[in-house]
Design an enzyme around this catalytic site. Structure first.
Site, mmCIF file in Angstrom:
data_model
loop_
_atom_site.group_PDB
_atom_site.id
_atom_site.type_symbol
_atom_site.label_atom_id
_atom_site.label_comp_id
_atom_site.label_asym_id
_atom_site.label_seq_id
_atom_site.Cartn_x
_atom_site.Cartn_y
_atom_site.Cartn_z
ATOM 1 C CE LYS A 40 2.674 -5.634 -8.446
ATOM 2 N NZ LYS A 40 2.247 -5.199 -7.403
ATOM 3 C CE LYS A 61 3.689 2.656 -10.218
ATOM 4 N NZ LYS A 61 3.230 3.926 -10.057
ATOM 5 C CE LYS A 88 7.157 -1.243 -3.967
ATOM 6 N NZ LYS A 88 6.585 0.223 -4.063
HETATM 7 P P1 TYM Z 1 0.782 1.849 -6.927
HETATM 8 O O1 TYM Z 1 1.256 3.134 -7.380
HETATM 9 O O2 TYM Z 1 1.680 0.756 -7.065
HETATM 10 O O3 TYM Z 1 -0.409 1.338 -7.870
HETATM 11 C C1 TYM Z 1 -1.626 2.293 -8.160
HETATM 12 C C2 TYM Z 1 -2.838 1.457 -8.304
HETATM 13 O O4 TYM Z 1 -2.907 0.533 -9.595
HETATM 14 C C3 TYM Z 1 -3.079 -0.831 -9.159
HETATM 15 N N1 TYM Z 1 -2.262 -1.687 -9.783
HETATM 16 C C4 TYM Z 1 -2.658 -2.777 -10.342
HETATM 17 N N2 TYM Z 1 -3.759 -3.225 -10.636
HETATM 18 C C5 TYM Z 1 -4.019 -4.140 -11.548
HETATM 19 N N3 TYM Z 1 -3.088 -4.788 -12.139
HETATM 20 C C6 TYM Z 1 -1.799 -4.219 -12.012
HETATM 21 N N4 TYM Z 1 -0.628 -5.031 -12.535
HETATM 22 C C7 TYM Z 1 -1.558 -3.484 -11.206
HETATM 23 N N5 TYM Z 1 -0.432 -2.507 -10.816
HETATM 24 C C8 TYM Z 1 -1.010 -1.705 -9.867
HETATM 25 C C9 TYM Z 1 -2.759 -0.948 -7.475
HETATM 26 O O5 TYM Z 1 -3.429 -1.906 -6.862
HETATM 27 C C10 TYM Z 1 -3.319 0.363 -6.996
HETATM 28 O O6 TYM Z 1 -4.680 0.304 -6.966
HETATM 29 N N6 TYM Z 1 0.216 1.828 -2.123
HETATM 30 C C11 TYM Z 1 -0.421 2.365 -3.111
HETATM 31 C C12 TYM Z 1 -0.710 3.665 -3.587
HETATM 32 C C13 TYM Z 1 -1.484 4.259 -2.219
HETATM 33 C C14 TYM Z 1 -2.921 4.102 -1.885
HETATM 34 C C15 TYM Z 1 -2.982 4.803 -0.828
HETATM 35 C C16 TYM Z 1 -3.869 3.595 -2.631
HETATM 36 C C17 TYM Z 1 -0.957 4.847 -1.277
HETATM 37 N N7 TYM Z 1 -2.126 5.423 -0.387
HETATM 38 C C18 TYM Z 1 -4.350 4.844 -0.363
HETATM 39 C C19 TYM Z 1 -4.957 3.457 -2.062
HETATM 40 C C20 TYM Z 1 -5.364 4.324 -0.998
HETATM 41 C C21 TYM Z 1 0.515 1.840 -4.233
HETATM 42 O O7 TYM Z 1 1.747 1.765 -4.207
HETATM 43 O O8 TYM Z 1 -0.196 1.810 -5.737
#
Ligand code: TYM
Length: 338
Positions: free
Chosen positions: A201, A204, A118
């Site tokens: 992957k 967004k 990032k």
């Molecule tokens: P974020 O917002 O990027 O994504 C949210 C969830 O979606 C999953 N994900 C995917 N799974 C499969 N294939 C993909 N292409 C894909 N893109 C996204 C992510 O693995 C995630 O589970 N840091 C985290 C948010 C967060 C969080 C937490 C998660 C903050 N605090 C505590 C768990 C526990 C994030 O940016 O997810």
């Protein structure tokens, strides 16, 4: 391994930045619903404080947070069964994050691949929040003493760091206070790939909208994106081994398996031998059948934002019944005068 006094509790979060996409749905949301329906106490969070580690227009952030909440509810998260919150309304997340900023080591944070991706080439210009992001994530989880965290594959490193932070805190203060939380990375869709490039992957932040299916896409858009998805010229194999060097084919089969709640082997037994010209319309029909009711329900819920705000407000009250005593105990352990 978590130690005995910890009751099973699930926590997970999604960033309210940009649209929810199929990767978020299959890798995370759909599995949150499964955990909720198994009867395990579950807390799900719109991580608005994480979102501002990169610039967010205030009006867009407010809209995305409500739309994400609508996405959770439309996907099957029931605010009567699970606690649904936005992070900034439960201040103990940020308070524990400060403590963890003092537990985590610079060297650990520097190894985080998500920060490197990032921040890109100009890491000096990245916010301090982007660097400290994983300490807040650890706090999100540990302020609930959560034992299980369902996520997609890309979050694995952050969950390992969460365990490292818990272990160092426990060791430094000679306590067994924070659990070593288990990541739950399961099913055929833990890493949904871009529809345009099977080595990237679905995300967004990909500039190409054709690379992903957004939860707000209409049926025609979903069908068009699947029809145009990159593939190879061969027929589909009948066994999983036949997908080994075919990332695009594997991705579409995984998506089909996850959407239809079947193992990949069962899907291949059904579709093996088909050309993509036959398989893609079936995948498009399935995707539309599963996703359209969700996007329609999201739109309906977004007509009444005050109801969403009410649900998040009530969720925050319930959450604080758990988080406030855990923060108090943490402060006591580390020697803060109360
Ligand atoms: P974020 O917002 O990027 O994504 C949210 C969830 O979606 C999953 N994900 C995917 N799974 C499969 N294939 C993909 N292409 C894909 N893109 C996204 C992510 O693995 C995630 O589970 N840091 C985290 C948010 C967060 C969080 C937490 C998660 C903050 N605090 C505590 C768990 C526990 C994030 O940016 O997810």
């Amino acid at each position: 391994m978590t130690t005995p006094p910890f009751v099973p509790r699930v926590f997970s979060g999604i960033q309210p930045s940009g649209d929810l996409h199929l990767g978020n749905y299959l890798g995370a949301l759909k599995r949150f619903v499964d955990a909720q329906n198994q009867g395990i106490q579950s807390i799900y969070c719109m991580v608005d404080l994480h979102a501002i580690t990169v610039w967010q227009e205030p009006a867009d952030l407010r809209h995305s947070t409500r739309e994400l909440a609508a996405g959770f509810i439309a996907s099957g998260i029931d605010p009567e069964k699970s606690i649904l919150i936005n992070q900034s309304q439960v201040p103990e997340h940020a308070q524990l994050a400060w403590v963890f900023n003092c537990v985590a080591r610079m060297g650990w944070m520097k190894r985080m691949t998500q920060f490197k991706d990032k921040a890109g080439k100009n890491a000096e210009a990245a916010s301090l929040g982007l660097f400290g992001y994983p300490a807040l994530m650890a706090a999100d989880i540990l302020i609930y003493h959560a034992t299980h965290v369902p996520v997609g594959e890309d979050q694995k490193q952050h969950l390992e760091l969460t365990r490292d932070i818990a272990a160092k805190f426990n060791h430094d203060y000679g306590v067994e206070f924070f659990p070593l939380t288990e990541p739950v990375i399961e099913g055929p869709a833990t890493r949904v790939m871009s529809l345009r490039d099977g080595s990237k992957k679905m995300s967004k932040s990909d500039p190409s909208d054709a690379s992903r299916i957004n939860m707000t896409d209409d049926a025609d858009t979903i069908a068009r994106k699947i029809r145009k998805a990159k593939t190879d010229p061969d027929a589909l194999p009948s066994e999983a081994a036949g997908l080994a060097d075919r990332p695009e084919a594997r991705n579409l089969v995984n998506i089909y398996a996850a959407l239809s709640d079947q193992p990949v082997d069962a899907v291949l037994a059904e579709i093996g031998g088909q050309q993509f010209g036959t398989f893609k319309p079936q995948l498009a029909d399935l995707a539309v059948a599963k996703l359209s009711p969700i996007s329609q329900e999201m739109a309906r819920l977004m007509n009444d934002p005050s109801e969403i705000d009410r649900i998040l407000g009530r969720g925050a009250e319930q959450a604080r019944e758990i988080t406030a005593p855990i923060l108090e105990k943490t402060y006591e352990i580390i020697g803060m005068v109360r």
